[in-house]
Write an enzyme that holds these catalytic residues in place. Structure first.
Site, PDB file in Angstrom:
ATOM      1  N   TYR A 138       0.847  -1.188   0.000  1.00  0.00           N
ATOM      2  CA  TYR A 138       0.000   0.000   0.000  1.00  0.00           C
ATOM      3  C   TYR A 138       0.884   1.240   0.000  1.00  0.00           C
ATOM      4  CZ  TYR A 138      -3.976   2.944   1.540  1.00  0.00           C
ATOM      5  OH  TYR A 138      -4.960   3.895   1.651  1.00  0.00           O
ATOM      6  N   LYS A 166      -1.658  -1.358  -3.919  1.00  0.00           N
ATOM      7  CA  LYS A 166      -2.759  -0.419  -3.749  1.00  0.00           C
ATOM      8  C   LYS A 166      -2.146   0.974  -3.830  1.00  0.00           C
ATOM      9  CE  LYS A 166      -6.340   1.208  -0.576  1.00  0.00           C
ATOM     10  NZ  LYS A 166      -6.898   1.152   0.797  1.00  0.00           N
TER      11      LYS A 166
END
Length: 294
Positions: A138, A166
């Protein structure tokens, strides 16, 4: 577009429902998970930032993950938020997630302590080595204070269990380069840029607003997959007021909970301090935006 990615295409980082006394509402969590899967979600992220991971204990995260796995684990991909700014704590979270039945883990860039890029490589590698689960990295410099560098991506992409990203850094050109150079599955981590990321080659998104309007987000993703870009743009534009209401007024978990409570999906919009519940004006904004989507 390529075949459906292993971790799904339409995913939400779900809120953690709480009772009025601030305790976890596991029944509501299971209802929310079932509601989203019934509406077409391929996957759920449990105990991400939207799940108020900074203010839930390890035991609560384990309870919540087990409840969601019990409810929908045979119907969708369950990704456990397991990253932190403490590598040792992250490794323990990964191991607990695997025992609880997660299908993958989400590992955020360590925040606040601002490690060098060599530290990021070591951190993500240690997380990937800690279990048999695939890892979604992320990248969110707005919260973490640092971005993942190109050279770091190239190095961590060599690990067999680092599978996806992400992306919440807001740089489509960089994302395009990294998709091409790493081969990692790319997910939008920014609700406002989901359609842009799709056009850029991302395989899916991990949303916040998507749990408040799951059917519309499924429609948009399906339109993209089928090459119906006019339809995808139409849904995207219909969702604009809701994205603004959920993401651009106050903190996303606050407004997502307000919307879900208005819809009767969860019983209460309670959040834990330092978050505070949406006020009447903010709740009205969400109500009006939901009506515009429906």
């Amino acid at each position: 577009m390529a075949d459906a990615p292993a971790l799904g295409r339409v995913l939400s980082a779900i809120v953690t429902p709480m009772r009025t006394d601030g305790s976890l509402d596991l029944d509501a969590a299971q209802r929310l998970a079932t509601h989203l899967v019934d509406a077409g979600h391929d996957g759920l992220v449990v105990s991400g930032t939207t799940g108020e991971s900074p203010t839930t204990s390890a035991a609560e995260k384990d309870e919540l993950l087990r409840a969601v796995v019990e409810a929908v684990g045979d119907r969708c991909v369950i990704i456990a938020g397991a990253g932190s700014n403490d590598t040792a704590k992250s490794l323990e979270s990964v191991r607990m997630a695997q025992k609880a039945g997660a299908d993958a883990v989400l590992a955020v860039t360590p925040y606040y302590n601002k490690p060098p890029q060599a530290g990021l490589v070591a951190h993500f590698t240690a997380i990937a080595d800690a279990s048999d689960l695939p890892v979604m990295v992320y990248d969110i410099p707005g919260r973490s204070g640092i971005a993942i560098a190109r050279e770091t991506y190239l190095r961590i992409a060599e690990h067999e269990r680092i599978a996806a990203v992400k992306d919440a850094r807001g740089d489509l050109w960089f994302a395009s380069e990294m998709m091409q150079e790493t081969g990692l599955d790319w997910y939008s981590g920014d609700d406002a840029m989901n359609l842009g990321h799709f056009a850029n080659g991302a395989v899916g998104f991990v949303g916040v607003t998507s749990q408040v309007a799951p059917t519309a987000y499924r429609e948009m993703a399906d339109a993209v997959v089928e090459g119906r870009w006019d339809d995808a743009r139409a849904v995207h534009r219909r969702l604009t007021p809701l994205v603004n209401a959920v993401m651009n007024v106050t903190q996303g978990a606050i407004m997502a909970k307000a919307g879900l409570a208005l819809q009767g999906v969860i019983a209460s919009p309670v959040v834990r301090l330092p978050l505070v519940e949406a006020d009447d004006a903010q709740t009205a904004l969400v109500r009006d935006a939901i009506s515009a989507v429906e």
